[in-house]
Scaffold this motif. Structure first.
Motif, PDB file in Angstrom:
ATOM      1  N   MET A  60      66.448  32.686  22.290  1.00  0.00           N
ATOM      2  CA  MET A  60      65.320  31.872  21.836  1.00  0.00           C
ATOM      3  C   MET A  60      65.289  30.537  22.567  1.00  0.00           C
ATOM      4  O   MET A  60      64.647  29.584  22.114  1.00  0.00           O
ATOM      5  N   LEU A  61      65.956  30.470  23.728  1.00  0.00           N
ATOM      6  CA  LEU A  61      66.002  29.224  24.479  1.00  0.00           C
ATOM      7  C   LEU A  61      64.641  28.875  25.067  1.00  0.00           C
ATOM      8  O   LEU A  61      64.259  27.716  25.140  1.00  0.00           O
ATOM      9  N   THR A  62      63.878  29.888  25.479  1.00  0.00           N
ATOM     10  CA  THR A  62      62.578  29.647  26.097  1.00  0.00           C
ATOM     11  C   THR A  62      61.643  30.821  25.832  1.00  0.00           C
ATOM     12  O   THR A  62      62.085  31.931  25.547  1.00  0.00           O
ATOM     13  N   ASP A  63      60.342  30.541  25.945  1.00  0.00           N
ATOM     14  CA  ASP A  63      59.352  31.607  25.872  1.00  0.00           C
ATOM     15  C   ASP A  63      58.887  32.013  27.266  1.00  0.00           C
ATOM     16  O   ASP A  63      58.005  32.839  27.411  1.00  0.00           O
ATOM     17  N   SER A  64      59.477  31.432  28.305  1.00  0.00           N
ATOM     18  CA  SER A  64      59.090  31.759  29.672  1.00  0.00           C
ATOM     19  C   SER A  64      59.680  33.096  30.111  1.00  0.00           C
ATOM     20  O   SER A  64      60.880  33.340  29.931  1.00  0.00           O
ATOM     21  N   GLY A  65      58.833  33.932  30.699  1.00  0.00           N
ATOM     22  CA  GLY A  65      59.315  35.182  31.282  1.00  0.00           C
ATOM     23  C   GLY A  65      59.815  36.185  30.268  1.00  0.00           C
ATOM     24  O   GLY A  65      60.591  37.077  30.604  1.00  0.00           O
ATOM     25  N   THR A  66      59.375  36.083  29.009  1.00  0.00           N
ATOM     26  CA  THR A  66      59.864  36.995  27.972  1.00  0.00           C
ATOM     27  C   THR A  66      58.901  38.148  27.712  1.00  0.00           C
ATOM     28  O   THR A  66      59.194  39.024  26.915  1.00  0.00           O
ATOM     29  N   GLY A 272      50.184  33.900  30.784  1.00  0.00           N
ATOM     30  CA  GLY A 272      49.787  34.591  32.007  1.00  0.00           C
ATOM     31  C   GLY A 272      50.389  35.980  32.118  1.00  0.00           C
ATOM     32  O   GLY A 272      49.977  36.790  32.957  1.00  0.00           O
ATOM     33  N   MET A 273      51.380  36.261  31.287  1.00  0.00           N
ATOM     34  CA  MET A 273      52.040  37.576  31.258  1.00  0.00           C
ATOM     35  C   MET A 273      52.557  37.987  32.625  1.00  0.00           C
ATOM     36  O   MET A 273      52.425  39.127  33.073  1.00  0.00           O
ATOM     37  N   ALA A 274      53.152  37.045  33.337  1.00  0.00           N
ATOM     38  CA  ALA A 274      53.799  37.323  34.611  1.00  0.00           C
ATOM     39  C   ALA A 274      55.245  36.852  34.500  1.00  0.00           C
ATOM     40  O   ALA A 274      55.578  36.063  33.624  1.00  0.00           O
ATOM     41  N   ASN A 275      56.095  37.351  35.373  1.00  0.00           N
ATOM     42  CA  ASN A 275      57.500  36.945  35.276  1.00  0.00           C
ATOM     43  C   ASN A 275      57.824  35.744  36.167  1.00  0.00           C
ATOM     44  O   ASN A 275      58.966  35.309  36.226  1.00  0.00           O
ATOM     45  N   ILE A 276      56.831  35.214  36.861  1.00  0.00           N
ATOM     46  CA  ILE A 276      57.032  34.007  37.662  1.00  0.00           C
ATOM     47  C   ILE A 276      55.647  33.459  38.001  1.00  0.00           C
ATOM     48  O   ILE A 276      54.651  34.173  37.937  1.00  0.00           O
ATOM     49  N   GLY A 277      55.579  32.201  38.362  1.00  0.00           N
ATOM     50  CA  GLY A 277      54.339  31.643  38.875  1.00  0.00           C
ATOM     51  C   GLY A 277      53.692  30.610  37.975  1.00  0.00           C
ATOM     52  O   GLY A 277      54.051  30.438  36.813  1.00  0.00           O
ATOM     53  N   GLY A 278      52.713  29.925  38.543  1.00  0.00           N
ATOM     54  CA  GLY A 278      51.948  28.920  37.832  1.00  0.00           C
ATOM     55  C   GLY A 278      50.859  28.405  38.753  1.00  0.00           C
ATOM     56  O   GLY A 278      50.665  28.915  39.857  1.00  0.00           O
ATOM     57  N   PHE A 279      50.135  27.380  38.296  1.00  0.00           N
ATOM     58  CA  PHE A 279      49.120  26.801  39.160  1.00  0.00           C
ATOM     59  C   PHE A 279      48.701  25.434  38.657  1.00  0.00           C
ATOM     60  O   PHE A 279      48.953  25.051  37.500  1.00  0.00           O
ATOM     61  N   LEU A 280      48.057  24.696  39.557  1.00  0.00           N
ATOM     62  CA  LEU A 280      47.391  23.437  39.250  1.00  0.00           C
ATOM     63  C   LEU A 280      45.923  23.658  39.575  1.00  0.00           C
ATOM     64  O   LEU A 280      45.582  24.106  40.672  1.00  0.00           O
ATOM     65  N   ALA A 281      45.034  23.401  38.618  1.00  0.00           N
ATOM     66  CA  ALA A 281      43.598  23.605  38.824  1.00  0.00           C
ATOM     67  C   ALA A 281      42.858  22.315  38.488  1.00  0.00           C
ATOM     68  O   ALA A 281      43.202  21.632  37.515  1.00  0.00           O
ATOM     69  N   LEU A 282      41.860  21.991  39.298  1.00  0.00           N
ATOM     70  CA  LEU A 282      41.192  20.703  39.162  1.00  0.00           C
ATOM     71  C   LEU A 282      39.693  20.820  39.449  1.00  0.00           C
ATOM     72  O   LEU A 282      39.262  21.739  40.141  1.00  0.00           O
TER      73      LEU A 282
END
Length: 297
Positions: A60-66, A272-282
Motif C-alpha cells: 500500500m506504499l503507492t497507487d502507481s503501476g498497480t 492512465g492504466m499504464a505501467n509507466i509514463g506521464g505527460f505535461l499538457a498546456l
C-alpha cells in the motif's frame, strides 16, 4: 452453500457487479511470516522504501503501476513506433490526450514527476509561492527544489479523517484568495489543484470547487493547473455526488474539469492504466516551447 435469493440480496442493499474484462495472468507472491516481516523492516531501518518487494504481501506504499493493462495495450507495445522523431505512436498518444483534456500542447514524460520538474524549473524560483489543496510529495519536492514555497490549502473537513463530506479534497477558496493577496499575484506563478487529492487520502474535488478556484485565479490573473493523475476517478465521484452532473458521462465531466485549467501534469501510472509514463499538457504555446527545450535534458 445455499444460493441467495435476488429479493433477499435487494433487502441487504447490495448488487453483484460483473467487471467487463477477464483476468488471465497472475504474478506469484510470497507469504513471509510476521517474524520474517518484522526482521525485514528492522533491517530496512523502519524505512518502507528500504524493503524488498518479496518482504511485502500487500503493498500500500503507492497507487502507481498497480493496475493491470489490457490485451490491446500489451499488443500495442509490440506494434509501437519507436522512431526517434515523428513517431506514429506519439501522434496517437497526443490525440488521445487532446480528446480528454482539450490541451493542444502535449509533452510526454517518463513519469508525472518529470512533468513537474520541467514545469517548476520554468515557473518556480526563490521568493515564489505555489498554493494547492494538498501538494503530492513529488510536486512539493519539485516546487521547493526550485526555491519556491509549497502551500497546502485543503478545506478543514479534509484534515479530519472522521468528518463526513462528499468532497474532502476541495480547496479552501477564501484561504486561496488570502494567500495570493498576501504573497502578491506577481509571486504566485501557478495555482495547483490535485484531483483526486492524493496526499489527503485520495479525496475528490467537486466541479463547483474547481470553478471557484478558477474564478480566484482569474481575479488575480494567475495561471491554474491540475495535477490530474486521478482525473477519471475524480470525474466518477463528481458524477456520483454532484447532483448537477448526474446525467453527464465521466468523459464529459473530465472535459469540463480540464476546460477550467490552463494546463496539467499527469502520471499515467494511475488512471492512465499504464505501467509507466506521464505527460505535461498546456494551452500556452510559448510556455510549451520552453518546456520542450527542457524535455530533452
Amino acid at each position: 452453500m445455499a444460493k441467495l435469493d435476488p429479493g433477499h440480496a435487494a433487502l441487504l442493499g447490495f448488487k453483484t457487479i460483473i467487471e467487463p474484462f477477464r483476468i488471465h495472468s497472475t504474478q506469484r507472491i510470497l507469504f513471509p511470516t510476521r517474524e520474517e516481516r518484522l526482521q525485514a523492516i528492522q533491517r530496512a531501518g523502519w524505512n518502507l522504501f528500504g524493503l524488498h518487494s518479496d518482504d511485502v504481501i500487500i503493498d500500500m506504499l503507492t497507487d502507481s503501476g498497480t493496475g493491470a493493462m489490457s490485451a490491446r495495450q500489451w499488443a500495442g507495445m509490440m506494434e509501437g513506433d519507436e522512431t526517434y522523431a515523428g513517431s506514429n505512436s506519439f501522434y496517437a498518444f497526443r490525440d488521445a490526450v487532446r480528446e480528454i483534456t482539450g490541451f493542444e500542447e502535449v509533452i510526454p514524460t517518463h513519469q508525472g514527476r518529470a512533468a513537474e520538474r520541467i514545469l517548476f524549473s520554468i515557473l518556480g524560483g526563490p521568493g515564489k509561492v505555489v498554493p494547492s489543496n494538498t501538494h503530492f510529495d513529488t510536486t512539493r519536492a519539485n516546487v521547493e527544489y526550485s526555491g519556491s514555497k509549497a502551500v497546502d490549502l485543503v478545506i478543514q473537513e479534509g484534515k479530519i479523517p472522521s468528518s463526513e463530506h462528499p468532497f474532502k479534497g476541495n480547496m479552501d477558496v477564501a484561504a486561496l484568495d488570502a494567500c495570493i493577496s498576501e504573497a502578491g499575484a506577481e509571486n504566485v506563478p501557478v495555482v495547483m489543484l490535485t484531483v483526486t487529492n492524493n496526499s489527503g487520502g485520495g479525496q475528490p474535488v467537486s466541479l463547483e470547487n474547481i470553478r471557484a478556484v478558477r474564478a480566484v485565479c482569474d481575479k488575480h490573473k494567475v495561471p491554474f493547473f491540475l495535477d490530474a493523475c486521478r482525473f477519471a476517478e475524480n470525474a466518477w465521484f463528481i458524477k456520483s455526488r454532484e447532483e448537477e452532473c448526474a446525467e453527464m458521462t465521466p468523459l464529459e465531466i473530465a472535459n469540463a474539469m480540464f476546460a477550467l485549467a490552463d494546463g496539467c501534469t499527469m502520471s499515467a501510472k494511475k488512471d492512465g492504466m499504464a505501467n509507466i509514463g506521464g505527460f505535461l499538457a498546456l494551452k500556452c504555446p510559448k510556455l510549451a516551447a520552453r518546456c520542450r527545450d527542457l524535455l530533452i535534458l
